[in-house]
Design a protein around this motif. Sequence first.
Motif, short mmCIF file in Angstrom:
data_model
loop_
_atom_site.label_atom_id
_atom_site.label_comp_id
_atom_site.label_asym_id
_atom_site.label_seq_id
_atom_site.Cartn_x
_atom_site.Cartn_y
_atom_site.Cartn_z
N TYR A 99 0.30 6.54 -0.98
CA TYR A 99 0.41 5.03 -1.37
C TYR A 99 -0.55 4.46 -0.51
O TYR A 99 -1.02 3.42 -1.13
CB TYR A 99 1.76 4.74 -0.58
CG TYR A 99 2.99 5.20 -1.20
CD1 TYR A 99 3.07 5.72 -2.51
CD2 TYR A 99 4.14 5.63 -0.53
CE1 TYR A 99 4.27 6.04 -3.33
CE2 TYR A 99 5.18 6.26 -0.91
CZ TYR A 99 5.41 6.69 -2.41
OH TYR A 99 6.48 6.99 -2.93
N GLU A 100 -1.22 4.63 0.54
CA GLU A 100 -2.12 4.04 1.13
C GLU A 100 -3.55 4.20 0.62
O GLU A 100 -4.23 3.45 0.39
CB GLU A 100 -2.30 4.62 2.69
CG GLU A 100 -1.35 4.28 3.60
CD GLU A 100 -1.36 4.82 4.79
OE1 GLU A 100 -2.07 5.89 5.16
OE2 GLU A 100 -0.74 4.55 5.92
N LEU A 103 -3.08 1.61 -2.28
CA LEU A 103 -3.46 0.48 -1.58
C LEU A 103 -4.73 0.09 -1.27
O LEU A 103 -5.37 -1.06 -1.67
CB LEU A 103 -2.46 0.54 -0.37
CG LEU A 103 -2.52 -1.07 0.26
CD1 LEU A 103 -1.74 -2.06 -0.59
CD2 LEU A 103 -1.74 -0.80 1.53
N SER A 104 -5.62 1.22 -1.22
CA SER A 104 -6.87 1.01 -0.90
C SER A 104 -7.74 0.66 -2.31
O SER A 104 -8.80 -0.09 -2.38
CB SER A 104 -7.73 2.26 -0.36
OG SER A 104 -7.82 3.44 -1.27
N SER A 106 -5.93 -0.94 -4.70
CA SER A 106 -5.34 -2.25 -5.22
C SER A 106 -4.52 -2.92 -4.07
O SER A 106 -3.54 -2.19 -3.91
CB SER A 106 -4.78 -2.22 -6.43
OG SER A 106 -4.14 -3.38 -7.02
N SER A 107 -4.88 -3.88 -3.60
CA SER A 107 -3.86 -4.61 -2.68
C SER A 107 -2.90 -5.77 -3.01
O SER A 107 -2.68 -6.13 -2.45
CB SER A 107 -4.83 -4.95 -1.43
OG SER A 107 -5.62 -6.03 -1.97
N ASP A 108 -3.01 -5.88 -4.48
CA ASP A 108 -1.94 -6.75 -5.18
C ASP A 108 -0.83 -6.14 -5.96
O ASP A 108 -0.60 -7.05 -6.78
CB ASP A 108 -2.89 -7.78 -5.88
CG ASP A 108 -3.51 -7.14 -7.00
OD1 ASP A 108 -3.66 -5.99 -7.03
OD2 ASP A 108 -4.27 -7.90 -7.74
N ASN A 109 -0.64 -4.89 -5.54
CA ASN A 109 0.53 -4.42 -6.32
C ASN A 109 1.74 -4.25 -5.59
O ASN A 109 1.73 -3.53 -4.64
CB ASN A 109 -0.05 -3.01 -6.96
CG ASN A 109 0.95 -2.44 -7.71
OD1 ASN A 109 2.14 -2.51 -7.69
ND2 ASN A 109 0.33 -1.62 -8.82
N PHE A 113 3.27 -1.50 -2.08
CA PHE A 113 4.16 -1.98 -0.83
C PHE A 113 5.52 -1.30 -0.51
O PHE A 113 5.95 -1.16 0.38
CB PHE A 113 3.96 -3.48 -0.59
CG PHE A 113 2.35 -4.03 -0.34
CD1 PHE A 113 2.04 -3.80 0.92
CD2 PHE A 113 1.49 -4.62 -1.16
CE1 PHE A 113 0.63 -4.18 1.35
CE2 PHE A 113 0.29 -5.16 -0.86
CZ PHE A 113 -0.22 -4.72 0.39
N TYR A 132 6.27 -3.95 5.11
CA TYR A 132 5.89 -3.62 3.65
C TYR A 132 6.59 -4.11 2.62
O TYR A 132 6.25 -4.42 1.70
CB TYR A 132 5.61 -2.00 3.36
CG TYR A 132 4.30 -1.64 4.16
CD1 TYR A 132 2.95 -1.92 3.84
CD2 TYR A 132 4.58 -0.54 5.17
CE1 TYR A 132 1.99 -1.22 4.56
CE2 TYR A 132 3.38 0.04 5.81
CZ TYR A 132 1.92 -0.47 5.50
OH TYR A 132 1.05 0.37 6.26
N GLU A 135 5.41 -7.69 2.64
CA GLU A 135 4.01 -7.81 1.91
C GLU A 135 4.50 -7.78 0.27
O GLU A 135 3.78 -8.58 -0.39
CB GLU A 135 3.30 -6.75 2.18
CG GLU A 135 2.90 -6.65 3.73
CD GLU A 135 1.96 -7.98 4.03
OE1 GLU A 135 1.12 -8.07 3.23
OE2 GLU A 135 2.28 -8.77 5.10
#
Length: 168
Positions: A99-100, A103-104, A106-109, A113, A132, A135
């Motif tokens: 998951y991280e 996240l690296s 795309s940080s807008d999904n 989170f 999370y 977020e």
Amino acid sequence: IKKNPEYVILYNITGSAYQNKGEFNNAKERFKIGLKLDPNNIALMNNLALSHKNLFQYDLAIELFNKIIELNNKYINAYINLGNLNRDLNKFNEAIKLYEKALSISSDNPIIFYSLALAHQGIGNFEKSIYYSQEALKINPNLTRADHLISQSKKYKINDDHYLKLKK
């Protein structure tokens, strides 16, 4: 498909329909036919891997998700789905790493989170689970599953901000 058997997308659509009906063997067959026509179609591979997962064929699912990541290391769904499989198998730390990675990319999904929140809740890290979830809600305030996860991860006091927001 009868009129246009060469249209790969039709196999993905019918396979997805079977998947949504819970007919995972039929779905698997449609995805496999599509992959014979287009062997590097990542969307078909992803859906086939999900069918394998739903049929408890975990090794096949893992193999396909890893193949997708090799072909396209920016394909977020493969990281999320492989993370979900690891989480289902109680491999929470492996899931969190996947998951991280997503996240690296795309940080807008909000699903990334939310998935992180679920994994952290699974290992008893409720503060990170709440973080999370919050977020995810910043991106999609209507993601009520994240609100539900917060409510499972904390004890409410009378004037708790989250409780008051939900009450509204």
